[in-house]
Design a protein around this motif. Sequence first.
Motif, PDB file in Angstrom:
ATOM      1  N   GLU A 396       6.904 -12.055  43.486  1.00  0.00           N
ATOM      2  CA  GLU A 396       6.354 -10.720  43.253  1.00  0.00           C
ATOM      3  C   GLU A 396       5.313 -10.335  44.300  1.00  0.00           C
ATOM      4  N   PHE A 397       4.507 -11.288  44.731  1.00  0.00           N
ATOM      5  CA  PHE A 397       3.524 -11.013  45.783  1.00  0.00           C
ATOM      6  C   PHE A 397       4.258 -10.634  47.074  1.00  0.00           C
ATOM      7  N   ALA A 398       5.374 -11.295  47.344  1.00  0.00           N
ATOM      8  CA  ALA A 398       6.167 -10.989  48.542  1.00  0.00           C
ATOM      9  C   ALA A 398       6.716  -9.575  48.493  1.00  0.00           C
ATOM     10  N   VAL A 399       7.219  -9.149  47.337  1.00  0.00           N
ATOM     11  CA  VAL A 399       7.755  -7.787  47.212  1.00  0.00           C
ATOM     12  C   VAL A 399       6.654  -6.761  47.456  1.00  0.00           C
ATOM     13  N   GLU A 400       5.462  -7.031  46.937  1.00  0.00           N
ATOM     14  CA  GLU A 400       4.347  -6.109  47.153  1.00  0.00           C
ATOM     15  C   GLU A 400       3.968  -6.017  48.631  1.00  0.00           C
ATOM     16  N   LEU A 401       3.950  -7.157  49.306  1.00  0.00           N
ATOM     17  CA  LEU A 401       3.534  -7.182  50.715  1.00  0.00           C
ATOM     18  C   LEU A 401       4.568  -6.560  51.647  1.00  0.00           C
ATOM     19  N   THR A 402       5.834  -6.504  51.205  1.00  0.00           N
ATOM     20  CA  THR A 402       6.904  -6.114  52.123  1.00  0.00           C
ATOM     21  C   THR A 402       7.602  -4.806  51.763  1.00  0.00           C
ATOM     22  N   TYR A 403       7.248  -4.155  50.648  1.00  0.00           N
ATOM     23  CA  TYR A 403       7.887  -2.895  50.271  1.00  0.00           C
ATOM     24  C   TYR A 403       7.813  -1.908  51.441  1.00  0.00           C
ATOM     25  N   PRO A 404       8.906  -1.172  51.733  1.00  0.00           N
ATOM     26  CA  PRO A 404      10.156  -0.992  50.969  1.00  0.00           C
ATOM     27  C   PRO A 404      11.312  -1.866  51.459  1.00  0.00           C
ATOM     28  N   GLU A 405      11.040  -2.983  52.098  1.00  0.00           N
ATOM     29  CA  GLU A 405      12.126  -3.868  52.522  1.00  0.00           C
ATOM     30  C   GLU A 405      12.855  -4.440  51.301  1.00  0.00           C
ATOM     31  N   SER A 406      14.083  -4.871  51.515  1.00  0.00           N
ATOM     32  CA  SER A 406      14.904  -5.395  50.424  1.00  0.00           C
ATOM     33  C   SER A 406      14.249  -6.606  49.773  1.00  0.00           C
ATOM     34  N   GLU A 407      14.229  -6.587  48.431  1.00  0.00           N
ATOM     35  CA  GLU A 407      13.659  -7.723  47.703  1.00  0.00           C
ATOM     36  C   GLU A 407      14.452  -8.998  47.943  1.00  0.00           C
ATOM     37  N   GLY A 408      15.781  -8.862  48.101  1.00  0.00           N
ATOM     38  CA  GLY A 408      16.609 -10.032  48.356  1.00  0.00           C
ATOM     39  C   GLY A 408      16.279 -10.699  49.680  1.00  0.00           C
ATOM     40  N   THR A 409      15.935  -9.878  50.690  1.00  0.00           N
ATOM     41  CA  THR A 409      15.613 -10.435  52.005  1.00  0.00           C
ATOM     42  C   THR A 409      14.281 -11.179  51.978  1.00  0.00           C
ATOM     43  N   SER A 410      13.261 -10.569  51.365  1.00  0.00           N
ATOM     44  CA  SER A 410      11.951 -11.230  51.313  1.00  0.00           C
ATOM     45  C   SER A 410      12.015 -12.505  50.479  1.00  0.00           C
ATOM     46  N   SER A 411      12.723 -12.453  49.341  1.00  0.00           N
ATOM     47  CA  SER A 411      12.859 -13.645  48.505  1.00  0.00           C
ATOM     48  C   SER A 411      13.663 -14.724  49.226  1.00  0.00           C
ATOM     49  N   GLY A 412      14.682 -14.288  49.981  1.00  0.00           N
ATOM     50  CA  GLY A 412      15.494 -15.247  50.728  1.00  0.00           C
ATOM     51  C   GLY A 412      14.686 -16.010  51.759  1.00  0.00           C
TER      52      GLY A 412
END
Length: 497
Positions: A396-412
């Motif tokens: 979740e911290f990654a999604v916040e730091l990287t929005y609007p990039e794809s959540e799948g890419t940041s999690s990957g």
Amino acid sequence: MSGDNELSDGDKHYFEVAKDSEKDPQIQFIGGPLPLNDINVSADKRQPATRLYKKRWLIVLLFSSYSLCNSYQWIQYGIINNIFMKFYGVDTFTIDWMSMIFMLTYIPFIFPVTWLLDKKGLRVIALIATAMNCVGTWIKVASARPDLFAVTFLGQFCSSFAQVFILGMPSRIASVWFSSEEVSTACSIGVFGNQLGIAIGFLVPPILVPNVEDMDELAHHIRVMFYITAGVATVLFVLVVIVFQEQPEIPPTQSQVTARSIPPEEYSYMASIKRLLCNKPFILLIISYGLNVGCFYAVGTLLNRMIIEYYPGEEVNAGRIGLTIVIAGMVGSLICGIWLDRTKTYKQTTLAVYLMSFLGMIVFAFTLDLGHLWVVFITAGALGFFMTGYLPLGFEFAVELTYPESEGTSSGLLNCSAQVFGIIFIICQGKIIDSFGILPGNIFLCVFLLIGTIMTGVIKSDLRRQKANKLAKEAAEKECLQGTDYGATALITPSPL
């Protein structure tokens, strides 16, 4: 109404949804419900609707279930490695690779899989994941003979390939289906399945496969374990085919409305990767996340060796200690997810949990040889609560730091880091244990958890997704205050008589 005042088909759809919103409080319109009498519509001023569907809970629970079935297989060999060493006639390092293959497979395949996720969406990814998982389990059913280690390794490879389509999906599912007040909880539920699968992997194999000397009896027990796994995997594949949906018809949040509005031809996967790798706070998180989760992988994979060294013949209790680690972590994950949804304190919570993981590892390392299993259960539970509880926080911290990039890419990228460090830590800690003993091996992990804690402390907290949702709400509220819009979907003025 007629002529200029006649509603288009698209406007009629919005007003039908608006009527439904008066019946269903889960349909949310920024600015309040629409008055439906004597109206004109100015579509260019219309703000998109957002809606929460009850089916979102079914989707995340189904994902959590097939994630459970897959992650169970990660540790099912390692937790009874002495039994599989005897059955297949291989050494301990070879059995360690039955766990490490999950990590090694992830590294080269995660980038094409995240590209496929962005191009084809969640349903295609879910179908491939459950199909490959099902194939892997049935291959293993055919491998329950001492001379078929290569076949069981092939089955494990298929299951590890399925994991690439699973591990980074919780944050994507949470963003696509859930409101901004629920995303962290939903992500925690997605991670919960993975953790529960590992917990079952620690508990069930030592019970189903006792350490017997008769090889035919041992083959029977192993075959029963493989059949149970294959049956569950098959049922879950059928459920995904029937039930799993790509995305809700109406997005749950304004940030998802924005994400859907980007034309596919304007999205570049390689440009997204480049932007992520230029995001300094995210790079720090990638490394610190990899260190934490890599340590967890090492502890889980080598736990049987640690316990048997100090407590000979306690294979079942080794599994129970692993279960304790993961169950405590599941509780920690859910608590952290709910806490994040309520407070939005992403960095503070992540740092606190990381620090406690470091302290928990120190206590676990120095109490393992006291000769009291109940002490090991307590310290392992404390370690698991924080170390495993960290997993959804990182997503979740990654999604916040990287929005609007794809959540799948940041999690990957986070998971790729975890797999790399997991392989390194398992091999290095295993060699240290062989050469110097259990305590130096655990101190090795403590050093890297300290480094990860320091790195987490210097991450700049730039919560981009929260800012986007806040700006969208403020813009809609401003329109309402100016008296230009009575609802979120239309500009309404009195209809001429």
